[in-house]
Design a protein around this motif. Structure first.
Motif, PDB file in Angstrom:
ATOM      1  N   THR A 141      -4.264 -10.930   7.129  1.00  0.00           N
ATOM      2  CA  THR A 141      -4.363 -10.834   5.791  1.00  0.00           C
ATOM      3  C   THR A 141      -4.828  -9.886   5.981  1.00  0.00           C
ATOM      4  OG1 THR A 141      -5.820 -13.042   6.101  1.00  0.00           O
ATOM      5  CG2 THR A 141      -6.402 -11.381   4.600  1.00  0.00           C
ATOM      6  N   VAL A 142      -4.837  -9.019   6.740  1.00  0.00           N
ATOM      7  CA  VAL A 142      -4.784  -7.028   6.719  1.00  0.00           C
ATOM      8  C   VAL A 142      -3.886  -6.839   6.589  1.00  0.00           C
ATOM      9  CG1 VAL A 142      -5.163  -5.082   7.746  1.00  0.00           C
ATOM     10  CG2 VAL A 142      -6.907  -7.603   8.314  1.00  0.00           C
ATOM     11  N   ILE A 143      -2.601  -7.002   7.278  1.00  0.00           N
ATOM     12  CA  ILE A 143      -1.472  -6.911   6.394  1.00  0.00           C
ATOM     13  C   ILE A 143      -0.809  -7.184   5.110  1.00  0.00           C
ATOM     14  CG2 ILE A 143       1.270  -6.951   7.246  1.00  0.00           C
ATOM     15  CD1 ILE A 143       0.368  -7.953   9.797  1.00  0.00           C
ATOM     16  N   LYS A 144      -1.245  -8.096   4.410  1.00  0.00           N
ATOM     17  CA  LYS A 144      -1.550  -8.659   2.851  1.00  0.00           C
ATOM     18  C   LYS A 144      -2.043  -7.251   1.862  1.00  0.00           C
ATOM     19  CE  LYS A 144       0.363 -13.327   4.227  1.00  0.00           C
ATOM     20  NZ  LYS A 144      -0.354 -14.550   3.369  1.00  0.00           N
ATOM     21  N   ALA A 145      -3.005  -7.317   2.525  1.00  0.00           N
ATOM     22  CA  ALA A 145      -4.228  -6.511   1.856  1.00  0.00           C
ATOM     23  C   ALA A 145      -3.292  -5.407   1.861  1.00  0.00           C
ATOM     24  CB  ALA A 145      -5.168  -6.553   2.394  1.00  0.00           C
ATOM     25  N   VAL A 174      -2.028  -3.107  -1.851  1.00  0.00           N
ATOM     26  CA  VAL A 174      -2.614  -2.223  -1.913  1.00  0.00           C
ATOM     27  C   VAL A 174      -1.081  -0.759  -2.087  1.00  0.00           C
ATOM     28  CG1 VAL A 174      -3.929   0.077  -0.447  1.00  0.00           C
ATOM     29  CG2 VAL A 174      -4.914  -2.050  -0.680  1.00  0.00           C
ATOM     30  N   ASP A 175      -0.172  -0.500  -1.113  1.00  0.00           N
ATOM     31  CA  ASP A 175       1.308   0.144  -1.133  1.00  0.00           C
ATOM     32  C   ASP A 175       1.510  -0.290  -2.112  1.00  0.00           C
ATOM     33  OD1 ASP A 175      -0.228   1.215   1.251  1.00  0.00           O
ATOM     34  OD2 ASP A 175       1.233   0.657   3.562  1.00  0.00           O
ATOM     35  N   ALA A 176       1.491  -1.652  -3.252  1.00  0.00           N
ATOM     36  CA  ALA A 176       2.063  -2.098  -3.347  1.00  0.00           C
ATOM     37  C   ALA A 176       2.147  -0.707  -5.051  1.00  0.00           C
ATOM     38  CB  ALA A 176       2.545  -3.690  -4.226  1.00  0.00           C
ATOM     39  N   VAL A 177       0.900   0.156  -5.346  1.00  0.00           N
ATOM     40  CA  VAL A 177       0.447   0.032  -6.516  1.00  0.00           C
ATOM     41  C   VAL A 177       1.492   2.062  -5.779  1.00  0.00           C
ATOM     42  CG1 VAL A 177      -1.252   1.449  -7.221  1.00  0.00           C
ATOM     43  CG2 VAL A 177      -0.795  -1.207  -6.599  1.00  0.00           C
ATOM     44  N   PRO A 178       2.408   2.251  -7.118  1.00  0.00           N
ATOM     45  CA  PRO A 178       2.500   3.992  -5.964  1.00  0.00           C
ATOM     46  C   PRO A 178       1.502   4.925  -6.353  1.00  0.00           C
ATOM     47  CG  PRO A 178       3.744   2.424  -8.227  1.00  0.00           C
ATOM     48  CD  PRO A 178       2.535   2.140  -7.737  1.00  0.00           C
ATOM     49  N   SER A 179       0.530   5.429  -6.765  1.00  0.00           N
ATOM     50  CA  SER A 179      -0.175   5.786  -6.033  1.00  0.00           C
ATOM     51  C   SER A 179      -1.367   6.145  -4.947  1.00  0.00           C
ATOM     52  CB  SER A 179      -0.965   6.381  -7.907  1.00  0.00           C
ATOM     53  OG  SER A 179      -1.843   4.858  -7.789  1.00  0.00           O
ATOM     54  N   CYS A 180      -1.398   4.572  -4.898  1.00  0.00           N
ATOM     55  CA  CYS A 180      -1.940   3.947  -3.308  1.00  0.00           C
ATOM     56  C   CYS A 180      -1.482   4.239  -1.959  1.00  0.00           C
ATOM     57  CB  CYS A 180      -2.611   3.064  -3.800  1.00  0.00           C
ATOM     58  SG  CYS A 180      -3.659   3.339  -5.352  1.00  0.00           S
ATOM     59  N   ARG A 181       0.157   4.888  -1.995  1.00  0.00           N
ATOM     60  CA  ARG A 181       1.221   3.831  -1.430  1.00  0.00           C
ATOM     61  C   ARG A 181       0.511   5.165   0.108  1.00  0.00           C
ATOM     62  NH1 ARG A 181       6.030   3.785  -3.649  1.00  0.00           N
ATOM     63  NH2 ARG A 181       5.627   1.517  -3.617  1.00  0.00           N
ATOM     64  N   ASN A 182       0.470   4.565   1.356  1.00  0.00           N
ATOM     65  CA  ASN A 182       0.288   5.212   2.353  1.00  0.00           C
ATOM     66  C   ASN A 182      -0.978   6.038   2.716  1.00  0.00           C
ATOM     67  OD1 ASN A 182       3.152   3.860   3.672  1.00  0.00           O
ATOM     68  ND2 ASN A 182       3.813   6.521   2.535  1.00  0.00           N
ATOM     69  N   LYS A 183      -1.717   5.650   1.059  1.00  0.00           N
ATOM     70  CA  LYS A 183      -3.459   6.164   1.120  1.00  0.00           C
ATOM     71  C   LYS A 183      -4.638   5.282   1.970  1.00  0.00           C
ATOM     72  CE  LYS A 183      -1.948   9.357  -1.218  1.00  0.00           C
ATOM     73  NZ  LYS A 183      -1.916   9.244  -3.101  1.00  0.00           N
ATOM     74  N   VAL A 184      -4.133   4.052   2.391  1.00  0.00           N
ATOM     75  CA  VAL A 184      -5.608   3.363   3.035  1.00  0.00           C
ATOM     76  C   VAL A 184      -4.443   2.359   4.091  1.00  0.00           C
ATOM     77  CG1 VAL A 184      -6.765   1.906   3.128  1.00  0.00           C
ATOM     78  CG2 VAL A 184      -6.374   2.572   0.906  1.00  0.00           C
ATOM     79  N   SER A 185      -4.910   3.059   5.225  1.00  0.00           N
ATOM     80  CA  SER A 185      -4.941   2.796   6.964  1.00  0.00           C
ATOM     81  C   SER A 185      -5.316   1.146   7.028  1.00  0.00           C
ATOM     82  CB  SER A 185      -5.571   3.154   7.836  1.00  0.00           C
ATOM     83  OG  SER A 185      -6.776   3.053   7.857  1.00  0.00           O
ATOM     84  N   CYS A 186      -4.034   0.317   7.607  1.00  0.00           N
ATOM     85  CA  CYS A 186      -4.556  -1.040   8.114  1.00  0.00           C
ATOM     86  C   CYS A 186      -5.762  -1.173   9.292  1.00  0.00           C
ATOM     87  CB  CYS A 186      -3.500  -1.522   9.442  1.00  0.00           C
ATOM     88  SG  CYS A 186      -2.464  -1.797   8.587  1.00  0.00           S
ATOM     89  N   ALA A 187      -6.504   0.465   9.572  1.00  0.00           N
ATOM     90  CA  ALA A 187      -7.239   0.216  10.462  1.00  0.00           C
ATOM     91  C   ALA A 187      -8.655   0.186   9.201  1.00  0.00           C
ATOM     92  CB  ALA A 187      -7.278   1.935  10.935  1.00  0.00           C
ATOM     93  N   ASP A 188      -8.677   0.689   8.483  1.00  0.00           N
ATOM     94  CA  ASP A 188      -9.684   0.596   7.098  1.00  0.00           C
ATOM     95  C   ASP A 188      -9.519  -1.061   6.485  1.00  0.00           C
ATOM     96  OD1 ASP A 188     -10.841   3.811   8.169  1.00  0.00           O
ATOM     97  OD2 ASP A 188      -9.944   4.559   5.811  1.00  0.00           O
ATOM     98  N   VAL A 189      -9.046  -1.000   6.267  1.00  0.00           N
ATOM     99  CA  VAL A 189      -8.305  -2.563   6.017  1.00  0.00           C
ATOM    100  C   VAL A 189      -9.660  -3.736   6.647  1.00  0.00           C
ATOM    101  CG1 VAL A 189      -7.371  -4.451   5.123  1.00  0.00           C
ATOM    102  CG2 VAL A 189      -6.815  -1.795   4.476  1.00  0.00           C
ATOM    103  N   LEU A 190      -9.160  -3.178   8.195  1.00  0.00           N
ATOM    104  CA  LEU A 190      -9.700  -3.987   8.623  1.00  0.00           C
ATOM    105  C   LEU A 190     -11.417  -4.023   9.343  1.00  0.00           C
ATOM    106  CD1 LEU A 190      -9.252  -6.390  11.230  1.00  0.00           C
ATOM    107  CD2 LEU A 190      -8.828  -4.426  12.456  1.00  0.00           C
TER     108      LEU A 190
END
Length: 244
Positions: free
Chosen positions: A35-39, A43-59
């Motif tokens: 679920t974390v990986i899908k989330a 987020v990364d699918a939005v060009p302006s958000c790519r690589n802006k949010v970490s898996c650690a923050d999502v977790l």
């Protein structure tokens, strides 16, 4: 094992056994990581958000949401964690409390991370949710102390019967048992009430009530849900900033 960098999500490969394949992490749910990986992917699918949010923050945010949805407190999540790139099973040993720990061992382990005994007791109530496997407590319900047919005398006898029915001898190690047998899907203070009834699944749970030093805190948190939630908020919510 840095704790806040999501390294536990990294999978093992042909040349490395990762944290999540260590025996101490057996009960971590793989579908939760998915679920974390899908989330993260969404987020990364939005060009302006790519690589802006970490898996650690999502977790961290997913943890907050699960607690809130299960009836627990909500809290602000401070962001800015960086994802770890290294994950080894060898780094796990000695970092997590073991199911057979006594109060001295628990207090010492948490103290090494700057946490008090009261912090340790409050955080142990994470066992209000989640599950374990039969192999982690089988020694309490079968041949306790090496004595044939003996069970841990600190366990509630009715609870022993229930556990033995769910965990017969030589049961498949993958059988999962709720940590809280009363309200397993609710984030509440039932955990502490269970301890007062001899229904702590692990030795490391039950000793919190059986030891005179920690018993008063267990009984206080068992009486007062509001007090329990205030204890958590004051000491740990919002979480300390975590820059890995």
């Amino acid at each position: 094992m840095k704790g806040c960098d999501a390294s536990v999500i990294i999978s093992s490969n042909a040349t490395n056994k990762a944290e999540n394949d260590h025996a101490d992490n057996l009960s971590l749910a793989g579908d939760g990581f998915d679920t974390v990986i899908k989330a993260k992917a969404a987020v990364d699918a939005v060009p302006s958000c790519r690589n802006k949010v970490s898996c650690a923050d999502v977790l961290a945010m997913a943890t907050r949401d699960v607690i809130s949805l299960a009836g627990g407190p909500s809290y602000a999540v401070e962001l800015g964690r960086l994802d770890g790139l290294v994950s080894t099973a060898a780094s796990v040993g000695g970092k997590l409390p073991q199911p057979n720990f006594n109060v001295n061992q628990l207090t010492s382990l948490f103290a090494s991370n700057g946490l008090s005994q009261t912090d340790m007791i409050a955080l142990s109530a994470a066992h209000t949710l989640g599950f374990s496997h039969c192999t982690r407590f089988a020694n309490r319900i079968y041949d306790f102390g090496g004595r044939s047919g003996a069970v841990d005398p600190s366990l509630n006898r009715t609870y022993v019967t229930q556990l033995q029915a769910m965990c017969p001898r030589n049961v498949d190690a993958d059988v999962a048992i709720n940590m809280d047998p009363v309200t397993p899907r609710t984030f509440d203070n039932q955990y502490f009430r269970n301890l007062q009834l001899g229904m702590g699944l692990f030795t490391s749970d039950q000793v919190l009530h059986d030891d005179a030093r920690s018993r008063p805190t267990v009984e206080q948190l068992g009486r007062q849900l509001r007090r329990f939630q205030q204890c958590l908020r004051r000491r740990h919510y919002p979480p300390r900033p975590c820059w890995c």
